[in-house]
Design a protein around this motif. Sequence first.
Motif, PDB file in Angstrom:
ATOM      1  N   GLU A 128      40.002  38.769  36.271  1.00 31.84           N
ATOM      2  CA  GLU A 128      41.363  39.284  37.030  1.00 31.84           C
ATOM      3  C   GLU A 128      42.630  38.728  36.300  1.00 31.84           C
ATOM      4  OE1 GLU A 128      43.045  40.493  41.597  1.00 31.84           O
ATOM      5  OE2 GLU A 128      41.155  38.955  40.849  1.00 31.84           O
ATOM      6  N   ASP A 129      42.808  37.177  35.834  1.00 35.16           N
ATOM      7  CA  ASP A 129      43.782  36.896  35.669  1.00 35.16           C
ATOM      8  C   ASP A 129      43.773  37.517  34.355  1.00 35.16           C
ATOM      9  OD1 ASP A 129      43.685  35.121  37.919  1.00 35.16           O
ATOM     10  OD2 ASP A 129      43.123  33.401  37.247  1.00 35.16           O
ATOM     11  N   ALA A 156      38.589  41.388  43.885  1.00 33.46           N
ATOM     12  CA  ALA A 156      39.156  41.472  42.367  1.00 33.46           C
ATOM     13  C   ALA A 156      38.385  42.661  41.891  1.00 33.46           C
ATOM     14  CB  ALA A 156      37.812  40.555  42.208  1.00 33.46           C
ATOM     15  N   LEU A 157      36.905  43.173  42.260  1.00 36.92           N
ATOM     16  CA  LEU A 157      36.568  44.747  41.790  1.00 36.92           C
ATOM     17  C   LEU A 157      37.359  44.890  41.818  1.00 36.92           C
ATOM     18  CD1 LEU A 157      32.614  44.097  42.853  1.00 36.92           C
ATOM     19  CD2 LEU A 157      33.827  44.256  40.187  1.00 36.92           C
ATOM     20  N   GLY A 158      38.326  45.868  42.716  1.00 38.66           N
ATOM     21  CA  GLY A 158      39.391  46.729  43.314  1.00 38.66           C
ATOM     22  C   GLY A 158      40.690  46.485  41.739  1.00 38.66           C
ATOM     23  N   ARG A 159      40.955  45.180  41.088  1.00 36.80           N
ATOM     24  CA  ARG A 159      42.018  45.393  40.907  1.00 36.80           C
ATOM     25  C   ARG A 159      40.994  45.867  39.232  1.00 36.80           C
ATOM     26  NH1 ARG A 159      46.579  42.367  39.521  1.00 36.80           N
ATOM     27  NH2 ARG A 159      45.847  42.692  36.830  1.00 36.80           N
ATOM     28  N   LEU A 160      40.208  45.057  38.723  1.00 34.84           N
ATOM     29  CA  LEU A 160      39.234  45.124  37.120  1.00 34.84           C
ATOM     30  C   LEU A 160      39.295  46.886  37.325  1.00 34.84           C
ATOM     31  CD1 LEU A 160      37.350  42.034  37.593  1.00 34.84           C
ATOM     32  CD2 LEU A 160      38.839  42.547  35.954  1.00 34.84           C
ATOM     33  N   CYS A 161      38.795  46.914  38.482  1.00 37.56           N
ATOM     34  CA  CYS A 161      37.922  48.828  38.091  1.00 37.56           C
ATOM     35  C   CYS A 161      39.140  49.331  38.144  1.00 37.56           C
ATOM     36  CB  CYS A 161      37.054  49.060  39.048  1.00 37.56           C
ATOM     37  SG  CYS A 161      35.241  48.621  39.011  1.00 37.56           S
ATOM     38  N   TYR A 162      39.590  49.034  38.096  1.00 40.91           N
ATOM     39  CA  TYR A 162      41.353  49.573  37.776  1.00 40.91           C
ATOM     40  C   TYR A 162      42.014  50.004  36.914  1.00 40.91           C
ATOM     41  CZ  TYR A 162      46.023  52.494  39.308  1.00 40.91           C
ATOM     42  OH  TYR A 162      47.032  52.861  38.718  1.00 40.91           O
ATOM     43  N   ALA A 163      42.078  49.016  36.212  1.00 46.45           N
ATOM     44  CA  ALA A 163      42.286  48.868  35.291  1.00 46.45           C
ATOM     45  C   ALA A 163      41.710  48.720  34.537  1.00 46.45           C
ATOM     46  CB  ALA A 163      42.960  46.595  34.968  1.00 46.45           C
ATOM     47  N   ALA A 195      44.117  40.927  23.383  1.00 48.71           N
ATOM     48  CA  ALA A 195      44.201  41.986  24.787  1.00 48.71           C
ATOM     49  C   ALA A 195      43.802  42.930  25.669  1.00 48.71           C
ATOM     50  CB  ALA A 195      46.021  42.537  24.845  1.00 48.71           C
ATOM     51  N   GLY A 196      43.103  43.605  24.652  1.00 44.92           N
ATOM     52  CA  GLY A 196      41.982  43.697  25.108  1.00 44.92           C
ATOM     53  C   GLY A 196      40.667  43.372  25.402  1.00 44.92           C
ATOM     54  N   GLY A 197      40.138  42.010  25.200  1.00 46.89           N
ATOM     55  CA  GLY A 197      39.049  41.544  24.901  1.00 46.89           C
ATOM     56  C   GLY A 197      38.231  41.595  26.477  1.00 46.89           C
ATOM     57  N   TRP A 198      39.463  41.689  27.202  1.00 40.77           N
ATOM     58  CA  TRP A 198      39.061  41.327  28.502  1.00 40.77           C
ATOM     59  C   TRP A 198      37.714  42.807  28.849  1.00 40.77           C
ATOM     60  CZ3 TRP A 198      38.824  44.517  32.655  1.00 40.77           C
ATOM     61  CH2 TRP A 198      40.571  45.854  32.385  1.00 40.77           C
ATOM     62  N   ARG A 199      38.090  43.834  28.476  1.00 36.04           N
ATOM     63  CA  ARG A 199      37.300  45.063  29.477  1.00 36.04           C
ATOM     64  C   ARG A 199      35.688  45.031  27.973  1.00 36.04           C
ATOM     65  NH1 ARG A 199      42.238  46.641  27.622  1.00 36.04           N
ATOM     66  NH2 ARG A 199      43.230  48.363  29.475  1.00 36.04           N
ATOM     67  N   ASP A 200      35.519  44.120  27.305  1.00 37.79           N
ATOM     68  CA  ASP A 200      34.409  44.160  26.620  1.00 37.79           C
ATOM     69  C   ASP A 200      33.448  43.069  28.154  1.00 37.79           C
ATOM     70  OD1 ASP A 200      34.376  45.837  24.984  1.00 37.79           O
ATOM     71  OD2 ASP A 200      34.735  44.150  23.685  1.00 37.79           O
ATOM     72  N   ASP A 201      34.410  41.862  27.910  1.00 39.72           N
ATOM     73  CA  ASP A 201      33.486  40.753  28.953  1.00 39.72           C
ATOM     74  C   ASP A 201      33.707  41.711  30.086  1.00 39.72           C
ATOM     75  OD1 ASP A 201      33.324  39.107  26.525  1.00 39.72           O
ATOM     76  OD2 ASP A 201      35.454  37.632  27.451  1.00 39.72           O
TER      77      ASP A 201
END
Length: 638
Positions: A426-427, A475-482, A440-446
């Motif tokens: 999330e951070d 946190a899952l709410g934020r991550l899934c939205y992003a 910047a987009g690496g968090w999506r793969d992770d």
Amino acid sequence: MTTTGPGEVSAREAEVLEALGARLSNSEIASRLHISVRTVESHVSSLLRKYGVADRRALAVLAGGAAPPEAALPGRTAAPPGRMAGLPAALTSFVGRERERAAVLAAFGESRLVTLLGPGGVGKTRLAAVVAGDAAPSFPAGGAFVDLVPVGGGFVAQAVAAALGVTERPRQPLEDAVAERLGRGRSLLVLDNCEHLLDAVAGFVERTLSVCPGARVLVTSRERLGVPGERIVPVAPLPVASDAERLFLDRAAAADPGFTADPAVIAELCARLDGMPLAIELAAARSASLGADGLLATLDDVLRLLAGGRGAVERHRSLRAVIGWSHDLLGEEERTLFRRLAVFTGGFDLDAAVAVTRGGGRGPVADVLGRLVDKSLVVRRGGESRWRLLETVRAFAADRLAAAGETDETRRRHLEWAAATAAALEDRTADATALPDPRAGGWRDDFDAVADDLRAALAGSPPGPGAVPHRLARALGRLCYARRFLTESLDHYREAAERAPDPGEAARDLRSAADGAHAVAPAGHHAFESLLASADRARAAGDGDAVAVALAAAVITANRFSAGFPAEVPHERLSALLEEAAAAGDRGIPSWRRCWRRRPRGTRAGRRWLRTRSWPRPPPRPRAPPATRCSSARPSTR
């Protein structure tokens, strides 16, 4: 005309490329994406440069025949034609199965859905990967190989979307985005290990094939899907007199390059293992220490003990016996880590393995993990510092975990790891938004790599409120939205409200759900109900300001987004809600003033109603917001 590979393509450029593929003009694209024509021209110029083509017609061709432009999220590049995303890398040679390979390729000429059917451990996954690699040139629109082992019910579309790189968008559910990607041409989707999701997979496949005439689907399962047109290709154990022995010798040589044995002993050993590839590989991993004669003597005793058992068919009992035999040869440290790894539904990295091991450091855990890999009980993913347990092996490890009485404690550690991992991701989403760097987009793969475990940890946590599951759900709410899993994001925020340790936190979660609902159309009604529920929780928490803001936002929603309601909300009710809001909170705080300035005046009926109301006049704007009330909010400059 030759083209060069693209550089990084932004999410907005991907949308423009898709629109070019639909042969839209610049003005039509601008209207569709709610941007200016000049901005569209800028994106087109950028795409021409990145793809190295001369004109927009060439871009349209690329959009129609290449892999999904949606895959070009920040930090990713568009995939070339014919690429199978997620195809497992082969770490060992492939032995036999010539007849089955030919049967699958022939079946695709007669059916758009082919199912590899067979028991666990028979080699369906490896066969599907090899067939997909063979067939890839015949599918210019590419496709994906999706492992469904870690996927829970209701998340099949998310797993496929993550593999394809597509995302949910306003007014386009995730299933439609997947169908749009697979419907661009002749494409192949491989769904591996479907037996625990038969109904969900069957529905998804039937919908996909109905709207994607060029798509083909290859499924591996222990049971047929039962979808009309499904073609079954049975996958049996390897022939004992040929392929089974070849497989054993190949794997034994990998464990011990100098391995030799009497062919009769190897033939008998493979026969006792029923030609099951997983059982043969597990046994071959022990060849270096026991030799073929030792393997046969030890295995003979194990199988004899199981001969009188009931329940599973003989080959399943023998497979379980081989896993149990391998387990019994482990040291205590190896057994402990092995059973605790059963809590991971998908892959895991070293830090995750350390997190579920009581008192283990990275060095000791890495050493034990390496020994489990050497003994074929844990599989290392090719080219990655990630590992996994095959599903048959994981089921055995879970039984050992329960027998040791460690299930609850290990699941608690797994939940804590999941919450910490989700918070770290999330951070990173915030950093990716603020900093336009290449990573910047690496968090999506992770996130995609751990998403199934995060979901499973939340689903398996004790019911009711709790600080850790609440933190994970939020946190899952934020991550899934992003990540643009918009509908799933709403579900997580709602669960966060149910898991919240106090009503004030629940009110915040429901406000987040309402904010996210506006990205899912038609969603006005869902946002309205979430805001009313948020006001109820805020009222229970004694936070009048939060009550006021939630109710005012609910009234605004009802007026501006009335198309998303099954029936119009009576004006009298909206009047009562807004008057309650005025009475509940301090209208001098910045958040209330912002809501006041956005009070409803969208619909014609709403404007007529507003003219009939006698609204309380908002107080004069203070020179500075009180330090104890929303001091971080930016005061209005109007």
